[in-house]
Design a protein around this motif. Structure first.
Motif, mmCIF file in Angstrom:
data_model
loop_
_atom_site.group_PDB
_atom_site.id
_atom_site.type_symbol
_atom_site.label_atom_id
_atom_site.label_comp_id
_atom_site.label_asym_id
_atom_site.label_seq_id
_atom_site.Cartn_x
_atom_site.Cartn_y
_atom_site.Cartn_z
ATOM 1 N N VAL A 53 0.839 -1.107 0.189
ATOM 2 C CA VAL A 53 0.087 0.075 -0.073
ATOM 3 C C VAL A 53 0.867 1.097 -0.025
ATOM 4 O O VAL A 53 1.800 1.325 0.901
ATOM 5 N N ILE A 54 0.648 2.113 -0.954
ATOM 6 C CA ILE A 54 1.306 3.384 -0.809
ATOM 7 C C ILE A 54 0.338 4.543 -0.507
ATOM 8 O O ILE A 54 -0.613 4.720 -1.293
ATOM 9 N N VAL A 55 0.534 5.123 0.562
ATOM 10 C CA VAL A 55 -0.150 6.410 0.900
ATOM 11 C C VAL A 55 0.308 7.581 0.216
ATOM 12 O O VAL A 55 1.507 7.784 0.336
ATOM 13 N N VAL A 56 -0.397 8.223 -0.842
ATOM 14 C CA VAL A 56 0.104 9.252 -1.324
ATOM 15 C C VAL A 56 -0.382 10.779 -0.608
ATOM 16 O O VAL A 56 -1.638 10.838 -0.605
ATOM 17 N N GLY A 57 0.499 11.484 -0.231
ATOM 18 C CA GLY A 57 0.108 12.592 0.349
ATOM 19 C C GLY A 57 -0.540 13.752 -0.441
ATOM 20 O O GLY A 57 -0.726 13.563 -1.706
ATOM 21 N N GLY A 58 -1.008 14.633 0.077
ATOM 22 C CA GLY A 58 -1.752 15.928 -0.396
ATOM 23 C C GLY A 58 -0.756 17.229 -0.435
ATOM 24 O O GLY A 58 0.268 17.305 0.070
ATOM 25 N N ILE A 64 5.379 12.786 7.495
ATOM 26 C CA ILE A 64 5.010 12.417 8.930
ATOM 27 C C ILE A 64 3.352 12.526 9.099
ATOM 28 O O ILE A 64 2.819 12.233 10.057
ATOM 29 N N ALA A 65 2.867 13.456 8.404
ATOM 30 C CA ALA A 65 1.522 13.868 8.579
ATOM 31 C C ALA A 65 0.508 12.361 8.377
ATOM 32 O O ALA A 65 -0.546 12.354 8.680
ATOM 33 N N TYR A 66 1.141 11.650 7.552
ATOM 34 C CA TYR A 66 0.457 10.384 7.120
ATOM 35 C C TYR A 66 0.879 9.197 8.049
ATOM 36 O O TYR A 66 0.318 8.081 7.355
ATOM 37 N N GLU A 67 1.729 9.310 8.929
ATOM 38 C CA GLU A 67 1.982 8.266 9.652
ATOM 39 C C GLU A 67 0.991 7.738 10.552
ATOM 40 O O GLU A 67 0.776 6.515 10.631
ATOM 41 N N PRO A 68 -0.155 8.570 10.908
ATOM 42 C CA PRO A 68 -1.126 7.880 11.473
ATOM 43 C C PRO A 68 -1.966 6.634 10.725
ATOM 44 O O PRO A 68 -2.272 5.597 11.483
ATOM 45 N N ILE A 69 -2.196 6.988 9.545
ATOM 46 C CA ILE A 69 -2.903 6.120 8.835
ATOM 47 C C ILE A 69 -2.100 4.780 8.203
ATOM 48 O O ILE A 69 -2.529 3.803 8.253
ATOM 49 N N ALA A 70 -0.830 5.254 8.168
ATOM 50 C CA ALA A 70 0.319 4.262 7.836
ATOM 51 C C ALA A 70 0.497 3.254 8.848
ATOM 52 O O ALA A 70 0.610 2.184 8.756
ATOM 53 N N ILE A 82 5.013 5.896 2.153
ATOM 54 C CA ILE A 82 4.337 6.967 2.168
ATOM 55 C C ILE A 82 5.024 7.868 1.027
ATOM 56 O O ILE A 82 6.400 7.945 0.978
ATOM 57 N N PHE A 83 4.349 8.245 0.161
ATOM 58 C CA PHE A 83 4.768 9.000 -0.877
ATOM 59 C C PHE A 83 4.490 10.460 -0.834
ATOM 60 O O PHE A 83 3.173 10.980 -0.954
ATOM 61 N N GLN A 84 5.475 11.392 -0.507
ATOM 62 C CA GLN A 84 5.303 12.697 -0.199
ATOM 63 C C GLN A 84 5.421 13.305 -1.794
ATOM 64 O O GLN A 84 6.432 13.165 -2.518
ATOM 65 N N LEU A 85 4.408 14.322 -1.985
ATOM 66 C CA LEU A 85 4.643 14.888 -3.333
ATOM 67 C C LEU A 85 5.714 15.755 -3.497
ATOM 68 O O LEU A 85 6.202 16.463 -2.715
ATOM 69 N N PRO A 86 6.158 15.727 -4.716
ATOM 70 C CA PRO A 86 7.402 16.626 -4.845
ATOM 71 C C PRO A 86 7.079 18.170 -4.765
ATOM 72 O O PRO A 86 5.947 18.463 -5.271
ATOM 73 N N SER A 96 4.048 15.457 -10.611
ATOM 74 C CA SER A 96 3.955 14.735 -9.453
ATOM 75 C C SER A 96 3.538 13.286 -9.632
ATOM 76 O O SER A 96 3.941 12.380 -9.103
ATOM 77 N N ALA A 97 2.453 13.141 -10.586
ATOM 78 C CA ALA A 97 2.016 11.922 -11.238
ATOM 79 C C ALA A 97 3.284 10.979 -11.719
ATOM 80 O O ALA A 97 3.578 9.941 -11.442
#
Length: 267
Positions: A53-58, A64-70, A82-86, A96-97
């Protein structure tokens, strides 16, 4: 997280974010002892064998903001990154895609998996969808889940564009998320849900940054989940979609291929 950096620069943004702070402070119902948010051993074993699973940030979303769901996903047995957007997602969503495409290839090479699952928050859902639709992701993505993604744009971006004299203060991603943008026209041309990918969206009535809320929905056979359709008293804001326990139970059910019945008491 969507447009939060931009909105903070304007008086209007401050007004828009006040209700969100109040919502975040609202008391959540306590979870009963049999909360059903913890996976069984069999479920964890299945998750470990499932797609990475890759969590793609906004927009403006640091990893680190996506660590809770990860962390929730890892606890349930999933292999997660977790993929942090460039450039924190400020630039062209199409660029970004392309970066996401390279990242998916690296994850597949590292894990030996043929396909991955994408969980995209806010702009991350648009980045993921562009990748699937136009950059070959239909052959490498099994399941797509978006959390509060403005699939058809948001009036909040239009407001910022207006206040920025039509330029969204120079933020390209903001320009692309305005309702009626050429980017969204391209993204939404034809089938909303192409390929063999299983598509799902999650949205909340209290989303302060995606307006109208139903612009977070996809057509053409997607599973569209409104948190309050199951849990009318649940208060979940835009950022709350990656923090909220009830929302997580819906995400986990989608990834497991199970019937979607969110747990209203999950914390």
């Amino acid at each position: 997280m969507l447009l939060r950096t931009i909105l903070a620069a304007t008086t209007a943004a401050t007004v828009l974010l006040v209700p969100a702070a109040a919502q975040a402070a609202a008391a959540e119902p306590a979870a009963p002892s049999n909360t059903a948010t913890v996976a069984t051993a069999a479920e964890r074993a299945a998750a470990a064998a499932a797609d990475p699973v890759i969590v793609v940030g906004g927009l403006s979303g640091i990893s680190i903001a996506y660590e809770p769901i990860a962390a929730r996903l890892r606890a349930d047995g999933y292999r997660v990154s977790i993929f942090q957007l460039p450039n924190l997602g400020l630039g062209d969503i199409r660029e970004s895609a392309r970066a996401l495409s390279s990242y998916v290839d690296r994850v597949r090479a590292a894990t030996g998996a043929a396909r991955v699952d994408l969980v995209g928050h806010s702009e991350g859902g648009l980045v993921s969808r562009w990748y699937v639709k136009y950059l070959g992701g239909a052959t490498t993505v099994d399941q797509y889940v978006s959390l509060g993604s403005p699939q058809y744009g948001t009036y909040v971006a239009n407001l910022v564009a207006f206040l920025g004299l039509g330029s969204c203060a120079g933020v390209i991603a903001c320009q692309q998320m305005t309702i009626g943008s050429s980017f969204l026209a391209d993204l939404n041309a034809g089938d909303d849900t192409p390929g063999p990918v299983r598509w799902a969206t999650v949205r909340t009535w209290q989303d302060e940054l995606v307006r109208p809320v139903d612009n977070a929905v996809l057509a053409d056979g997607a599973t569209n989940i409104l948190v309050q359709a199951w849990c009318p008293l649940r208060v979940v804001g835009h950022l709350g979609l990656v923090l909220d326990g009830t929302t997580y139970t819906a995400v986990r059910q989608v990834l497991a291929g199970a019937a979607v019945r969110p747990n209203c008491f999950a914390v």
